[in-house]
Design an enzyme around this catalytic site. Structure first.
Site, PDB file in Angstrom:
ATOM      1  N   GLN A 284       0.811  -1.203   0.000  1.00  0.00           N
ATOM      2  CA  GLN A 284       0.000   0.000   0.000  1.00  0.00           C
ATOM      3  C   GLN A 284       0.857   1.271   0.000  1.00  0.00           C
ATOM      4  O   GLN A 284       1.825   1.373   0.751  1.00  0.00           O
ATOM      5  CB  GLN A 284      -0.946   0.000   1.212  1.00  0.00           C
ATOM      6  N   CYS A 410      -9.810   0.331  -4.641  1.00  0.00           N
ATOM      7  CA  CYS A 410      -9.231   1.660  -4.865  1.00  0.00           C
ATOM      8  C   CYS A 410      -9.901   2.354  -6.044  1.00  0.00           C
ATOM      9  O   CYS A 410      -9.411   3.373  -6.523  1.00  0.00           O
ATOM     10  CB  CYS A 410      -7.720   1.566  -5.091  1.00  0.00           C
TER      11      CYS A 410
END
Length: 460
Positions: A284, A410
């Protein structure tokens, strides 16, 4: 109506993609650098069949949420385009955008739970990919980000969204590369050595992995000299690698990476969990917010099932799998990228975990194998790339999962598309929460919980 015509419009709302929506004679017009309820003078620069695109000339009536951006390049840089919006209003707009996208694509009208704030809104990007080029006359090396919707490079010495140490390293790198006559890449001529420099940095800023993406199949002596200089100057650099990309393509990295000096990974430590992350492996971008997302997913699972069997799909270096292992009976991680799977195996050992199985392979193919072997999971946690899950993967996921799917996304558009497909397979969305993984940008992370409908019957 013609290109170049000027109008004054009222901005109605923000869209996924970062633009504001106005209307001219009931025709939608998309404009950057605006906010809802603002009155803006605009100039038409593109006419499409069903909508218009325009550039902002002047804000006639500004929003109370408009602020002065910290970065002087914020209006032209394509990296973080929401710096002009007050942070709390950014969070509010992201919730509204997710709600709007879900309704439009999946016809879902669901309450969006309060957003998980990023602990940092500056210096949070722990993966930085900087394109390189150089001026034609002076041969000065340039690096930064591309101008919005172009491949015109903006030379940026200071980016407030990345750790400041990266700004310093990158300027030193350019100076020393210049002395060594190392050339930046010219994509029109397909000449020059350094295409990109990628920085991977741990959240405590103690370890940095640096990757040169080069237009070559060999590592020349001057690039080696530069790598040794960097590692000597900055002890935080654990390793310097070269990634070979000689293709005429916009794809940043090639398939092969070699170590120049040091090691080809760094260690990320979040609470007591340790993650080995190699040059080609995903982790991430904002680990400060990622930890909050990991914890929230764990809470959501513990609220629903005690000691479940968990599928961690698109698992990367097993970031979710390792975080959830102490609340699970067992975890099966599936990841396509070989380097990430290798890291995951190391991470299981690094954390002393005994109830995780790592599978390397394409998600759909591995899901199918599990189904054929009669495997079922109480909960599936899926964190796919921006393109979302393939239709085949989505179908297999619904058959593999007996109780809940937790979908971390996302991209609200592909999340909405996949939720729509999962609804058709008997999974109803019961909870959606947003998380701000990307402050000062329009990008949004979502956590969606879908529950298996026990009365659903599979249609033949």
């Amino acid at each position: 109506m013609n290109i170049g015509d000027e109008y004054t419009v009222k901005i109605e709302k923000m869209l996924y993609g970062g633009q504001g929506l106005g209307k001219i004679d009931n025709i939608p017009v998309f404009i950057n650098n605006v906010l809802p309820d603002e009155t803006a003078k605009i100039k038409i620069n593109k006419i499409n069949k069903s909508y218009l695109e325009a550039e902002l000339i002047e804000i006639k009536e500004p929003s109370k949420f408009r602020i002065k951006p910290e970065c002087t390049f914020s209006k032209i840089c394509g990296s973080c385009d929401w710096q002009y919006i007050d942070y709390n209003e950014q969070l509010n707009q992201k919730k509204l955008i997710v709600k709007d996208v879900l309704k439009k694509i999946a016809d879902i009208d669901i309450n969006i739970v309060n957003i998980i704030n990023s602990p940092k809104i500056k210096e949070y990007r722990c993966k930085v990919q900087l394109p390189f080029s150089q001026t034609k006359v002076s041969k000065r090396l340039l690096s930064g980000y591309y101008k919005k919707n172009s491949h015109e490079l903006i030379n940026i010495k200071y980016c407030p969204m990345q750790p400041d140490i990266i700004n310093h390293i990158n300027e030193y790198l350019k100076d020393e590369a210049q002395k060594l006559n190392i050339e930046g890449y010219d994509e029109t001529r397909h000449k020059g050595l350094i295409r990109h420099v990628i920085y991977r940095i741990s959240s405590d800023l103690s370890q940095i992995l640096l990757v040169f993406v080069i237009n070559s199949n060999v590592i020349d002596k001057n690039l080696k000299k530069l790598s040794y200089l960097l590692k000597e100057k900055y002890p935080q650099i654990t390793g310097v690698c070269a990634n070979f990309n000689t293709q005429k393509t916009n794809v940043i990295t090639g398939k092969h990476t070699e170590i120049i000096t040091g090691q080809n990974f760094y260690i990320e430590t979040l609470d007591e969990k340790k993650y080995k992350v190699s040059a080609s492996s995903f982790f991430q971008v904002n680990p400060y917010c990622a930890k909050l997302i990991f914890n929230r997913v764990k809470e959501l699972i513990k609220e629903r099932i005690k000691q479940p069997s968990i599928l961690d799909a698109y698992s990367g270096v097993s970031s979710f799998g390792i975080w959830l292992s102490d609340t699970a009976k067992d975890v099966t991680c599936i990841e396509e990228v070989q380097s990430a799977s290798n890291d995951a195996i190391e991470n299981v050992k690094l954390n002393g975990i005994s109830n995780i199985k790592i599978i390397n392979g394409d998600a759909a193919k591995e899901f199918e194998k599990l189904l054929k072997n009669g495997v079922k999971f109480d909960i599936s946690v899926t964190d796919p790339p921006r393109k979302g899950c393939s239709p085949q993967s989505t179908e297999y996921l619904s058959k593999l999962t007996s109780k809940y799917i937790i979908y971390v996304s996302c991209n609200p558009a592909t999340l909405a598309r996949d939720i729509k497909l999962l609804k058709e397979k008997g999974f109803e969305p019961e909870y959606i929460e947003t998380a701000d993984m990307f402050p000062n940008t329009y990008h949004i992370e979502c956590i969606a919980v879908l529950k298996k409908n026990k009365t659903f019957k599979v249609q033949n």
